[in-house]
Enzyme design. Structure first.
Site: not given
Length: 473
Positions: A252, A326
């Site tokens: 990120k 997820r």
């Protein structure tokens, strides 16, 4: 813990308390000060000439019935930022029940402040210790139940908020386990089981292992059991517990990484929910599953293109290491379904996608499910609690978003479309169709944002408790 009491005559209020009431309340003292304050069309606040009160605040009548914009909470926040009294008197003779629930949770949550972490030198300030509800005698019985419930909900929210606010260099997967075990040990109805990194591999939780293997702080799978009755269906809650998310090798940007200690809010909320349920002594059986890992970079970090296998045998191509939430959720959902094949339902919660914030903003949690009764029940619980959800589509039209040439599924769509719903479509493969399942994307609601800063909010604990109360009634 902040306590509460009820009075039916304002003269019974403790001296030097802070009185907050609707501007038109018929129960206020007939004084020149009150008459002058009533002439204002906005917040009227006085700290002088208020005897026997230390402070009197009159708020516009409309705010006490505003279930949509949290107007009353917005007005209360600056008033409680620096209290002048530890005693608060709240006129609840004419207030919407949903608004009152929101206000009570906010007030009981004043038991915790960031300064309680003792990471910053602060001066001792006045803290709220008691809420006195001014009500009519015929209102008290109903209000007692509501106050008790909201106090218990706030207890869980405070535990979740405090854990989430702790910096990630301290709040590692093992730290979460230790804190949860300590908190749960106070209730004989709660018990904890833990899988360490070796057991995670042995039990085939390959997705959780893939996410956590790059960190020096290894992953954990924490299970919290609550048996409020000896028999009956088990309700399962699964929380994403990424204690820090660098994005992995899909690193990120710095600005996007700053708040990533909060990527474990889903897991913290499952813990808080279990504490609230134990406090309320609900007659249900519940299993909470916290999938805990740090998504770090390093020699052992998962790589784009890695194929990992979940505990139910489904393989997933990891084409984006920053879509790790997820993965841990998928393994935890599958694992929960194996532990309880006849579960009443499985509900997972996660700060999963920034896309849900773009779609719904910061006030609504995203709800994705194919079970219509569960969708309706959660939607109604959101409206009753003031902790609302909004449904997003989840059907076979999303299938191409998880197609992989090399594995059963891929973890992100190549076209970067329908990110939130695509994540839910991936997750639905890991819950057997015989078990009702719902996914809550709380990326917008898990944090409270004010003055450019973010802190944990404790949502969606109020929603889930309200749903439980109705579901087990």
């Amino acid at each position: 813990m902040i306590t509460y009491q009820f009075i039916s005559v304002l003269s019974e209020a403790k001296p030097h308390s802070h009185l907050i009431a609707p501007a038109s309340s018929a129960h206020l003292p007939q004084s020149a000060l009150i008459a002058e304050m009533r002439q204002q069309n906005s917040v009227a606040d006085a700290r002088f000439g208020c005897a026997p009160f230390a402070r009197i605040t009159l708020l516009p009548d409309a705010l006490w019935h505003d279930t949509l914009t949290e107007g009353l909470l917005t007005a209360l926040r600056p008033l409680l930022a620096a209290p002048v009294s530890a005693e608060l008197v709240l006129d609840v003779t004419d207030i919407d029940e949903v608004v009152l629930a929101q206000v009570l949770r906010f007030l009981f949550n004043q038991a915790y402040r960031l300064s309680d972490l003792k990471l910053k030198k602060t001066d001792d300030a006045v803290r709220l210790t008691c809420i006195t509800a001014f009500c009519l005698p015929e209102q008290q019985a109903k209000l007692e139940s509501l106050f008790h419930q909201q106090q218990a909900i706030a207890l869980g929210m405070v535990a979740a908020r405090r854990l989430a606010d702790i910096p990630s260099d301290r709040c590692t997967p093992q730290f979460v386990v230790d804190e949860a075990q300590k908190l749960c040990s106070a209730s004989p109805a709660l018990r904890c089981d833990v899988l360490d990194e070796k057991q995670i591999v042995e039990q085939g939780l390959g997705l959780l292992h893939a996410v956590g293997r790059g960190a020096t702080c290894p992953p954990r799978l924490l299970t919290i059991h609550y048996d409020g009755v000896s028999d009956g269906p088990v309700r399962c809650y699964v929380g994403k517990g990424i204690t820090f998310d660098t994005g992995g090798l899909w690193l990120k940007e710095g600005a996007g990484m700053y708040t990533m200690k909060y990527d474990m809010c889903g897991a913290a909320d499952v813990l808080g929910l279990m504490l609230t349920v134990a406090e309320l002594k609900l007659p249900v059986r519940i299993m909470g599953v916290l999938a805990l890992a740090e998504n770090a970079i390093g020699p052992d970090a998962m790589q784009p293109g890695t194929v990992a296998t979940a505990c139910n045998g489904i393989t997933v191509e990891i084409n984006n290491t920053d879509a790790e939430g997820r993965l841990v959720l998928a393994d935890a959902i599958a694992w929960a379904s194996q532990q309880h094949p006849n579960a009443h339902y499985i509900i997972d919660m996660a700060t999963l996608t920034g896309a849900v914030v773009k779609a719904l903003g910061y006030e609504l949690s995203g709800l994705m499910t194919q079970d219509e009764p569960l969708r309706q029940a959660l939607t109604q619980a959101g409206k009753r609690s003031g902790d609302e959800v909004w449904s997003l589509p989840l059907d076979a039209r999303l299938k191409k978003q998880t197609d992989s040439a090399i594995a059963d599924l891929c973890n992100t769509p190549a076209n970067n479309a329908a990110i939130s719903a695509s994540a839910a479509w991936l997750l639905h493969h890991f819950c057997p169709p015989t078990i009702p399942w719902a996914h809550l994307d709380i990326s917008g609601t898990a944090l409270w944002r004010e003055n450019g800063r973010s802190v944990a909010s404790g949502r969606p604990i109020p929603l889930l408790v309200e749903h439980l109360l109705r579901d087990c009634a």
